[in-house]
Design an enzyme around this catalytic site. Structure first.
Site, short mmCIF file in Angstrom:
data_model
loop_
_atom_site.label_atom_id
_atom_site.label_comp_id
_atom_site.label_asym_id
_atom_site.label_seq_id
_atom_site.Cartn_x
_atom_site.Cartn_y
_atom_site.Cartn_z
N HIS A 17 0.75 8.32 6.43
CA HIS A 17 0.05 8.05 6.73
C HIS A 17 -0.80 6.74 6.90
O HIS A 17 -1.51 6.81 7.03
CB HIS A 17 -0.36 8.46 5.61
CG HIS A 17 -0.12 9.59 5.13
ND1 HIS A 17 0.50 10.52 5.64
CD2 HIS A 17 -0.89 10.69 3.65
CE1 HIS A 17 0.39 11.93 5.46
NE2 HIS A 17 -0.01 12.30 3.83
N HIS A 23 4.56 6.21 -1.91
CA HIS A 23 5.24 5.35 -1.16
C HIS A 23 4.89 3.60 -2.10
O HIS A 23 4.36 3.62 -2.78
CB HIS A 23 4.43 4.99 0.10
CG HIS A 23 4.54 6.13 0.93
ND1 HIS A 23 6.14 6.14 1.45
CD2 HIS A 23 3.81 7.14 1.40
CE1 HIS A 23 5.72 7.16 2.12
NE2 HIS A 23 4.64 7.71 2.16
#
Length: 262
Positions: free
Chosen positions: A155, A214
């Site tokens: 992303h 993340h």
């Protein structure tokens, strides 16, 4: 049509400005670091946007390159042909989308391989119970396990690359002058507004990734790949004659080069 014109006017005053192209990469990098630190030091409470099944993630981010490609294709074709009238030059400029597709494919494949070769299968998300018999992520998930490897943020990479690419291509709007009564004006304006809204979605979801998903190192690498993909093309290769080239602009190539060096 009046609302469309107002949106287009707003975009010309924001995303199309040279200052935005110059400082957006730095803003993305800074916001990624700030969001990551916030996630580590003082995590935000869960929200709709922290759920991976939210509408923006499922229907936009997961298909970020497809959205970017499908809107930039007619935008580049119409604006570049309107300014140059040369089909060959338009095809050359459209090859930027092929280059972007290659960057997207190579980077996502690289990230997947890195996660595969650095990962192992576990029985739980807490990394308990190593299941060494499962040697791939697909096999591990298929058997109800949890794969843990170095998962570079796709992303962060793709949203960075797509947002910067759109902003670079929208710079051509400084040169486009069309009759408001002509259908070409409506088409270009509609595409510009759609690309503008798409850019805001990419930046917003980039921020959500920074604060919700993340770890820091995974987002640093993801963002770095996105920045390298953008700078390696628009900041270096596209300045050369043997390249797809930059969007048609009245400013000289030297001024463009200087803007990246500053």
């Amino acid at each position: 049509m009046e609302h469309l014109e107002r949106c287009a006017w707003f975009l010309r005053g924001t995303l199309v400005r040279a200052a935005v192209r110059r400082y957006l990469p730095w803003a993305l990098a800074a916001s990624m670091l700030a969001g990551s630190l916030l996630k580590e030091l003082s995590p935000l409470p869960e929200s709709y946007l922290s759920n991976k099944r939210n509408v923006l993630n499922v229907y936009f981010v997961k298909m970020a390159w497809a959205w970017t490609f499908s809107l930039l294709l007619p935008f580049i074709a119409l604006t570049n042909y309107h300014l140059t009238g040369k089909a060959g030059l338009v095809l050359r400029r459209l090859s930027t989308l092929l280059v972007g597709t290659a960057i997207w494919y190579v980077c996502t494949a690289l990230f997947s391989n890195i996660e595969h070769y650095t990962g192992s299968c576990f029985q739980s998300p807490a990394l308990e119970g190593l299941r060494s018999e499962h040697q791939s992520k697909q096999q591990c998930h298929g058997e109800g396990g949890f794969w843990h490897g170095f998962d570079i943020s796709g992303h962060s990479f793709l949203l960075t690359f797509c947002a910067l690419m759109i902003v670079e291509e929208m710079a051509v709007l400084h040169e486009v002058r069309t009759d408001r009564s002509h259908c070409l004006h409506t088409a270009i304006t509609s595409l510009a507004v759609a690309l503008g809204f798409l850019t805001f979605i990419w930046v917003w979801m980039f921020l959500c990734t920074a604060v919700y998903f993340h770890n820091l190192s995974q987002k640093v690498f993801g963002t770095l790949f996105g920045l390298l993909g953008w700078y390696g093309t628009y900041g270096f290769w596209y300045l050369k004659s043997f390249s797809p080239g930059l969007p048609p602009q009245s400013s000289s190539l030297n001024l463009k080069q200087d803007s990246y060096k500053e």
